[in-house]
Design an enzyme around this catalytic site. Structure first.
Site, PDB file in Angstrom:
ATOM      1  N   ASP A  72      12.531 -37.121  15.384  1.00 27.01           N
ATOM      2  CA  ASP A  72      11.241 -36.801  15.987  1.00 27.01           C
ATOM      3  C   ASP A  72      10.512 -38.068  16.425  1.00 27.01           C
ATOM      4  O   ASP A  72      10.864 -39.180  16.016  1.00 27.01           O
ATOM      5  CB  ASP A  72      10.374 -35.973  15.032  1.00 27.01           C
ATOM      6  CG  ASP A  72      10.384 -36.486  13.596  1.00 27.01           C
ATOM      7  OD1 ASP A  72      10.752 -37.658  13.392  1.00 27.01           O
ATOM      8  OD2 ASP A  72      10.033 -35.717  12.695  1.00 27.01           O
ATOM      9  N   ASN A 141       4.074 -29.047   3.643  1.00 26.65           N
ATOM     10  CA  ASN A 141       3.922 -27.664   4.135  1.00 26.65           C
ATOM     11  C   ASN A 141       5.269 -27.035   4.513  1.00 26.65           C
ATOM     12  O   ASN A 141       5.316 -25.996   5.152  1.00 26.65           O
ATOM     13  CB  ASN A 141       2.971 -27.630   5.341  1.00 26.65           C
ATOM     14  CG  ASN A 141       3.508 -28.419   6.531  1.00 26.65           C
ATOM     15  OD1 ASN A 141       4.572 -29.021   6.451  1.00 26.65           O
ATOM     16  ND2 ASN A 141       2.778 -28.408   7.629  1.00 26.65           N
ATOM     17  N   HIS A 143       7.597 -28.425   6.452  1.00 31.03           N
ATOM     18  CA  HIS A 143       8.182 -28.808   7.739  1.00 31.03           C
ATOM     19  C   HIS A 143       9.386 -29.724   7.537  1.00 31.03           C
ATOM     20  O   HIS A 143       9.474 -30.448   6.546  1.00 31.03           O
ATOM     21  CB  HIS A 143       7.143 -29.414   8.702  1.00 31.03           C
ATOM     22  CG  HIS A 143       6.750 -30.841   8.449  1.00 31.03           C
ATOM     23  ND1 HIS A 143       5.446 -31.221   8.199  1.00 31.03           N
ATOM     24  CD2 HIS A 143       7.462 -31.996   8.451  1.00 31.03           C
ATOM     25  CE1 HIS A 143       5.387 -32.533   8.059  1.00 31.03           C
ATOM     26  NE2 HIS A 143       6.600 -33.032   8.194  1.00 31.03           N
ATOM     27  N   GLU A 148       7.148 -27.425  12.661  1.00 33.82           N
ATOM     28  CA  GLU A 148       5.986 -27.049  11.856  1.00 33.82           C
ATOM     29  C   GLU A 148       5.984 -25.551  11.537  1.00 33.82           C
ATOM     30  O   GLU A 148       6.546 -24.755  12.294  1.00 33.82           O
ATOM     31  CB  GLU A 148       4.708 -27.399  12.631  1.00 33.82           C
ATOM     32  CG  GLU A 148       4.437 -28.892  12.737  1.00 33.82           C
ATOM     33  CD  GLU A 148       3.738 -29.461  11.502  1.00 33.82           C
ATOM     34  OE1 GLU A 148       4.031 -29.016  10.369  1.00 33.82           O
ATOM     35  OE2 GLU A 148       2.907 -30.370  11.675  1.00 33.82           O
TER      36      GLU A 148
END
Ligand code: GLP
Length: 251
Positions: A72, A141, A143, A148
């Site tokens: 990423d 979270n 991810h 996401e």
């Protein structure tokens, strides 16, 4: 320990896991010198990169035929921006080893058209034959890379809107100022991840415990992108005691 489809290993400490991970990567390269490696950023892999650099300096691993794909990059940041993931990788890994520059693959966060940049990246990945070995971290979270949580996931590489939680988690790269963290990133998609032949996911510390439990024990849901790894037949999840506290159900 087998939890669903995911093999879990709990290490005595994070440095011990990092050393074992670096040894595994080095062994995979010795077995296949043209290995295609998927690489994460963040705090989690820092000791793995440090260990791999040390192994390289001792002549125990040769990266000259290895191909890498980073997972990423922040949208809007040029590769030479000091806050970019590309700059992070140069600082912590690439400049200390003998990777061939043409075999380092990255999203260009400053590309004018994000969609076209994602297609370019996916084509390069296809040409390379997919990832042999993918190292992953996990966000608090759930991810993975910058895939996401949301109502749905995308198979291919794509532009992802970053959650506030994820932006807070990376604020240290931006002088601890969350307002400076870009609102979006380019990320590998779930297909590229699930097509990797082997995956090692690393998670350390109590802040990852809930995400690890959701990934291992929860339903497969886009609200926890890492849960899709349950569908992959060859994933190992490497933890320390803190991140693994929910795994055996005893705490
Ligand atoms: C980052 C990256 C991920 C990384 C995750 C965890 O924002 N996009 O690739 O795995 O979040 O980061 P850390 O290792 O710093 O906890």
């Amino acid at each position: 320990m087998l939890t669903g489809a995911l093999n879990v290993r709990v290490f005595a400490s994070e440095p011990e896991a990092a050393a074992a991970c670096a040894a595994l990567v080095a062994a995979a390269i010795r077995e296949k010198p043209s290995l295609v490696l998927g690489l994460p950023t963040g705090r989690t892999p820092l000791n793995v990169y440090r260990e791999l650099v040390a192994l390289h300096q001792r002549g125990q691993v040769d990266f000259s035929r290895v191909t890498t794909f980073n997972l990423d990059e922040f949208l809007g940041l040029a590769p030479d921006d000091p806050s970019s993931y590309r700059a992070y990788m140069e600082r912590h890994f690439f400049q200390h080893i003998n990777l061939a520059p043409e075999r380092i693959h990255f999203f260009d966060g400053s590309a004018e058209r994000a969609e076209r940049e994602c297609v370019r990246y996916d084509l390069k990945l296809l040409e390379a034959g997919g990832l042999d070995l993918l190292l992953l971290g996990i966000g608090p979270n759930g991810h993975v890379a910058f895939i996401e949580p949301g109502d749905s996931l995308q198979a291919g590489s794509h532009r992802a809107r970053l959650s506030r939680e994820s932006r807070l988690a990376v604020a240290s790269l931006f002088g601890d100022d969350v307002w400076k963290v870009p609102l979006a990133a380019l990320t590998l998609g779930m297909a590229g991840m699930l097509q990797a032949r082997r995956v090692i996911l690393l998670a350390f510390g109590v802040s990852k415990a809930a995400a690890v439990t959701a990934m291992l024990r929860g339903p497969i849901t886009p609200m926890c992108p890492a849960s899709f790894l349950q569908l992959h037949g060859n994933v190992e999840v490497w933890l320390d005691a803190e991140s693994g506290r929910g795994v055996d159900g005893s705490r």
